[in-house]
Enzyme design. Structure first.
Site, PDB file in Angstrom:
ATOM      1  CG  ASN A 172      -0.453  -0.211   2.500  1.00 36.17           C
ATOM      2  OD1 ASN A 172       0.742  -0.522   2.651  1.00 36.17           O
ATOM      3  ND2 ASN A 172      -1.257  -0.042   3.526  1.00 36.17           N
ATOM      4  CD  GLU A 267       1.899  -1.160  10.584  1.00 32.61           C
ATOM      5  OE1 GLU A 267       0.881  -1.890  10.581  1.00 32.61           O
ATOM      6  OE2 GLU A 267       2.169  -0.367   9.673  1.00 32.61           O
ATOM      7  CB  CYS A 301      -1.556  -0.264   8.803  1.00 33.74           C
ATOM      8  SG  CYS A 301      -0.628  -1.249   7.644  1.00 33.74           S
TER       9      CYS A 301
END
Length: 499
Positions: A172, A267, A301
């Site tokens: 992304n 992450e 996210c």
């Protein structure tokens, strides 16, 4: 003539139809003779091809990176910073062709694609500045502060590089989340091996070429492309790797279980909760729900992934959000549409599965569910209950559940019952309540009166629970990509300054 990907200064990164990989300061073709197709999410046709690197090629890259790192660690800090500033300028200068790749590979709206590249250049410059300050200072400790000791030992501690950093960014933000790993690694004196995501690999290769043009030493920066099944585990378990920085999905959990004794920065997504209190500014809430839940089709996210709203204001907010969603444009990224196709067909199918589950269990559809190929129209689901999958799972698409709550405690409970804990947000005009709720939420960051966001890029960014380990943000990343080295000077007799 507008700059086009793979042409002009970028011509050397393309061999026929296939983009080369980057090793030892050169653009190369893999000995495998194979390539990996990158499918355009909008057309669902092959847009680009990249090399399918072999394990042998990975081994070679690791060897050259190790050698290059030794020389780089001896390069003066100001010189490292100078090269990073140069790379940042080149990156910003070539924002157009890089943004074009983002539009075609990951269907990022054109204006967002440009701003991702510019932000990445800014991040690299800031990292160079910050690195010069942080790494330019150490610490002096004296022994007589600990009981039983005279002042006869001086301890000098400083930060030294780890060695070879493996960077794995997600689809992304394939440029921004790559440079947020590359910049800190390089300023700290490490070498770098980048494994870009398949969707986003070509934008990443263009970005790496900007570092190449800046004149970094050969072998210091490497970029290998290929199938995860072929080189994924091979890279993450490679004995030559001294640090892994990974952003992505639950693959990260598998990596952390298999990786050796190396520092990990991970992450791994979120289910960011938005808690709305009765005294909130409801127009602000609606605007942030739309921005937080639907920008880049919810493929972030830090997107708002669940709205926990007090029953008394729920009807009003839902109506305001519906009105805003009706105004969003839906279509191809080239047209700068607000909602663009999600990254792959399997993503679209997964999102649809969550929607159908919610339908069966009686959620209220505020819009009609509509899908064409990978394009899913924005959808708000009201009256979602905890027995629906969408209440807990991360859709990574333009679908947002609303859960009505009767107390703040209920909202905090739902937020904390999630296996994720990346960010959350609270809307209220009462600062005392905001702080109390923030303290109670088990997430790495809580935003007060704004949708979650990773930036500005120097803010600490971290997840609790399954959302990850370690902390990002420029300073934290530099510190994480170094180790502390101490030198102790033993004096023949106690020494006291001006004593």
């Amino acid at each position: 003539m507008a700059a086009v990907a793979g042409t002009g200064v970028f011509a050397e990164i393309l061999e026929g139809e296939v983009y080369r990989y980057y090793a030892d300061g050169e653009w190369r073709v893999s000995a495998s003779g194979k390539s990996v197709a990158i499918v355009n999410p909008t057309t669902r046709l092959t847009q680009y091809r990249v090399q399918a690197c072999t394990q042998e090629e990975v081994n070679k890259v690791m060897e050259t990176a190790k050698v290059a790192q030794k020389a780089w660690a001896r390069t003066p800090l100001w010189k490292r910073a100078e090269l990073l500033h140069k790379a940042a300028a080149i990156l910003k200068e070539h924002k157009t062709p890089i943004a074009e790749c983002l539009v075609k590979e990951i269907a990022k709206p054109a204006k967002d694609a440009i701003s991702e590249v510019v932000r990445s250049g800014d991040l690299v410059s800031y990292t160079a500045e910050e690195g010069v300050r942080i790494l330019g200072e150490g610490k002096l400790l004296v022994s007589d502060s600990f009981p039983g000791n005279e002042r006869n030992k001086y301890c000098l501690s400083s930060k030294v590089p780890l060695g070879v950093v493996l960077a794995i960014p997600p689809f992304n933000y394939p440029v921004n989340l790559a440079v947020s790993k590359i910049g800190p690694a390089l300023i700290a004196g490490n070498a770098l091996v980048l494994k870009p995501p398949t969707q986003g690999a070509v934008a990443a290769l263009h970005m790496v070429h900007c570092f190449h043009l800046a004149g970094f030493p050969k072998g210091l920066i490497n970029c290998v492309t290929g199938k995860g099944s072929e080189i994924g585990d091979f890279l993450t378990m490679h004995p030559g790797v001294n640090c892994i920085s990974f952003t992505g999905g639950d693959t990260g959990i598998a990596i952390s279980k298999k990786a050796g004794m190396v520092p990990l920065q991970m992450e791994l997504g979120g289910k960011d909760a938005c808690i709305v209190l009765e005294d909130a500014d409801l127009d602000l809430v609606a605007a942030n729900i739309v921005k937080g839940g639907f920008s880049y089709s919810g493929q972030r996210c830090t997107a708002v992934k669940v709205v926990l709203i007090m029953e008394s204001v729920a009807d009003i907010v839902v109506e305001k959000v519906k009105a805003k969603l009706a105004k969003l444009t839906v279509g191809p990224p080239e047209a700068d549409s607000d909602i663009t196709p999600v990254v792959t067909e399997s993503s679209a199918n997964f999102i649809e599965g969550l929607v159908m589950d919610a339908k069966e269990k009686g959620a209220t559809f505020c819009q009609e569910y509509r899908r064409e190929g990978n394009l899913i129209w924005p959808l708000l689901l009201d009256h979602v209950r905890p027995d629906m999958r969408i209440a807990w799972e991360e859709p990574f698409g333009p679908v947002l559940p609303v859960i009505r709550i009767n107390s703040v405690e209920e909202g905090i409970h739902h937020c904390n019952a999630s296996n994720f804990g990346l960010q959350g947000c609270v809307f209220t005009k009462d600062i005392n309540k905001a702080i109390m709720i923030s303290d109670a939420m088990e997430t790495g960051t809580v935003q007060i009166n704004s949708a979650p966001a990773r930036g500005p890029d120097h803010f600490p960014f971290q997840g609790l629970k399954d959302s990850g380990i370690g902390s990002q943000g420029i300073t934290n990343s530099i510190n994480m990509m170094t180790k502390v080295k101490s030198t102790v000077i033993n004096l023949p007799s106690p020494s006291y300054t001006m004593g």
